[in-house]
Motif scaffolding. Structure first.
Motif, PDB file in Angstrom:
ATOM      1  N   LEU A  80      -8.602  -2.973  -8.122  1.00 44.56           N
ATOM      2  CA  LEU A  80      -7.752  -3.908  -7.942  1.00 44.56           C
ATOM      3  C   LEU A  80      -6.949  -3.870  -6.591  1.00 44.56           C
ATOM      4  O   LEU A  80      -6.377  -2.999  -6.370  1.00 44.56           O
ATOM      5  CB  LEU A  80      -6.669  -4.039  -9.302  1.00 44.56           C
ATOM      6  CG  LEU A  80      -7.533  -4.047 -10.629  1.00 44.56           C
ATOM      7  CD1 LEU A  80      -6.716  -4.069 -11.655  1.00 44.56           C
ATOM      8  CD2 LEU A  80      -8.272  -5.510 -10.524  1.00 44.56           C
ATOM      9  N   ALA A  82      -3.836  -5.016  -6.748  1.00 40.41           N
ATOM     10  CA  ALA A  82      -2.569  -4.730  -6.902  1.00 40.41           C
ATOM     11  C   ALA A  82      -2.255  -3.176  -6.336  1.00 40.41           C
ATOM     12  O   ALA A  82      -0.842  -2.961  -6.142  1.00 40.41           O
ATOM     13  CB  ALA A  82      -2.389  -4.675  -8.664  1.00 40.41           C
ATOM     14  N   GLY A 145       3.451  -8.662 -13.191  1.00 39.93           N
ATOM     15  CA  GLY A 145       2.337  -9.721 -12.559  1.00 39.93           C
ATOM     16  C   GLY A 145       2.897 -10.222 -11.332  1.00 39.93           C
ATOM     17  O   GLY A 145       4.135 -10.086 -11.283  1.00 39.93           O
ATOM     18  N   TRP A 152      -1.983 -11.348 -10.084  1.00 39.76           N
ATOM     19  CA  TRP A 152      -2.364 -10.082 -11.043  1.00 39.76           C
ATOM     20  C   TRP A 152      -1.490 -10.190 -12.183  1.00 39.76           C
ATOM     21  O   TRP A 152      -0.388 -10.580 -11.817  1.00 39.76           O
ATOM     22  CB  TRP A 152      -1.935  -8.797 -10.112  1.00 39.76           C
ATOM     23  CG  TRP A 152      -1.904  -7.602 -11.184  1.00 39.76           C
ATOM     24  CD1 TRP A 152      -2.905  -6.770 -11.800  1.00 39.76           C
ATOM     25  CD2 TRP A 152      -0.613  -6.882 -11.291  1.00 39.76           C
ATOM     26  NE1 TRP A 152      -2.245  -5.954 -12.575  1.00 39.76           N
ATOM     27  CE2 TRP A 152      -0.834  -5.747 -12.392  1.00 39.76           C
ATOM     28  CE3 TRP A 152       0.691  -7.036 -10.997  1.00 39.76           C
ATOM     29  CZ2 TRP A 152       0.103  -5.001 -12.808  1.00 39.76           C
ATOM     30  CZ3 TRP A 152       1.668  -6.303 -11.340  1.00 39.76           C
ATOM     31  CH2 TRP A 152       1.316  -5.299 -12.383  1.00 39.76           C
ATOM     32  N   ARG A 154      -0.410  -8.030 -15.932  1.00 39.08           N
ATOM     33  CA  ARG A 154      -0.551  -7.010 -16.754  1.00 39.08           C
ATOM     34  C   ARG A 154      -0.039  -7.140 -18.212  1.00 39.08           C
ATOM     35  O   ARG A 154       1.133  -7.642 -18.100  1.00 39.08           O
ATOM     36  CB  ARG A 154      -0.320  -5.694 -16.285  1.00 39.08           C
ATOM     37  CG  ARG A 154      -0.349  -4.463 -17.288  1.00 39.08           C
ATOM     38  CD  ARG A 154      -0.025  -3.257 -16.687  1.00 39.08           C
ATOM     39  NE  ARG A 154      -1.147  -2.576 -15.782  1.00 39.08           N
ATOM     40  CZ  ARG A 154      -0.904  -1.598 -15.298  1.00 39.08           C
ATOM     41  NH1 ARG A 154      -0.216  -0.882 -15.514  1.00 39.08           N
ATOM     42  NH2 ARG A 154      -2.171  -1.214 -14.715  1.00 39.08           N
ATOM     43  N   ASP A 168      -5.489  -5.254 -17.463  1.00 42.37           N
ATOM     44  CA  ASP A 168      -5.120  -6.017 -16.140  1.00 42.37           C
ATOM     45  C   ASP A 168      -6.069  -7.042 -15.881  1.00 42.37           C
ATOM     46  O   ASP A 168      -7.254  -7.031 -16.112  1.00 42.37           O
ATOM     47  CB  ASP A 168      -5.412  -4.860 -14.875  1.00 42.37           C
ATOM     48  CG  ASP A 168      -4.356  -3.895 -14.988  1.00 42.37           C
ATOM     49  OD1 ASP A 168      -2.963  -4.388 -15.094  1.00 42.37           O
ATOM     50  OD2 ASP A 168      -4.298  -2.703 -14.738  1.00 42.37           O
ATOM     51  N   GLU A 170      -7.128 -10.201 -12.752  1.00 42.07           N
ATOM     52  CA  GLU A 170      -7.025 -10.356 -11.239  1.00 42.07           C
ATOM     53  C   GLU A 170      -7.799 -11.221 -10.841  1.00 42.07           C
ATOM     54  O   GLU A 170      -8.963 -11.451 -11.342  1.00 42.07           O
ATOM     55  CB  GLU A 170      -6.864  -9.148 -10.433  1.00 42.07           C
ATOM     56  CG  GLU A 170      -6.449  -9.277  -8.897  1.00 42.07           C
ATOM     57  CD  GLU A 170      -6.514  -7.915  -8.162  1.00 42.07           C
ATOM     58  OE1 GLU A 170      -5.552  -7.364  -8.106  1.00 42.07           O
ATOM     59  OE2 GLU A 170      -7.659  -7.510  -7.934  1.00 42.07           O
TER      60      GLU A 170
END
Length: 206
Positions: A80, A82, A145, A152, A154, A168, A170
């Motif tokens: 990810l 993130a 997020g 993203w 969560r 998660d 994305e």
């Protein structure tokens, strides 16, 4: 006539006030419990610390705020984007959000905060476990997020067996195609143990 020197024998009943246990000063939410941001209003005022305060979800004077432990490791998949974000670990204060039912006499608390070092971010949510003496056992980021060209988000849920599911998601928005691309969803499973630790039990990509 009563002599002024004579003291009336008045019997005063002693009133014993109940002692309020620190942990019992906040009610517990029942399980199952879940928290997620709704995409249609992901950057709306509804998901801000200011709104949480105005609606009574959090309070600056709550004594539970002092339990929060900062500098939490951000557990996120290498797949990810993130993981490349700056601003971790967060160092600062947070607000008590929810108290979940005890598990083997261990306390399970939710805290929320905004990281001022990160723009376009939603408030984070952390789950932290404590022993009866208010000592931290374990902690993890369970919701958060951001909304940019690539976003993203969560979310999490916890069931009656104290199994924690963290999801998660994305995706990116392609301005040329005017469509969402590179969508990814990763589901993490954790179990709160009898000793209060949070143990990962599996990771599954969808």
């Amino acid at each position: 006539m009563i002599n002024c020197k004579d003291k009336p024998n008045l019997q005063h009943e002693k009133i014993v006030l109940p002692k309020i246990n620190f942990w019992e000063s906040q009610p517990s939410s029942s399980l199952p419990f879940e928290f997620k941001y709704h995409p249609d209003s992901i950057m709306d005022f509804f998901y801000t610390i200011e709104n949480y305060k105005s609606t009574g979800k959090i309070a600056a004077q709550n004594s539970f705020n002092t339990l929060f432990s900062d500098a939490t490791l951000f557990r996120v998949s290498d797949d990810l984007m993130a993981k490349d974000e700056n601003g971790y670990p967060y160092k600062g204060n947070a607000y008590f959000f929810k108290k979940l039912p005890d598990f083997h006499n261990h306390k399970i608390m939710l805290f929320t905060y905004e990281n001022s070092n990160q723009e376009y971010y939603l408030p984070y949510m952390e789950l932290q476990t404590f022993d009866k003496d208010k000592l931290l056992i374990d902690k993890m980021i369970v919701a958060g997020g951001f909304a940019k060209d690539c976003s993203w988000n969560r979310s999490f849920s916890i069931d009656k067996n104290f199994t924690l599911t963290v999801t998660d998601t994305e995706s990116c928005f392609d301005t040329e195609k005017e469509d969402i691309v590179d969508e990814k969803t990763i589901v993490w499973k954790y179990q709160i143990q009898e000793n209060g630790r949070i143990l990962e039990i599996k990771e599954k990509a969808l």
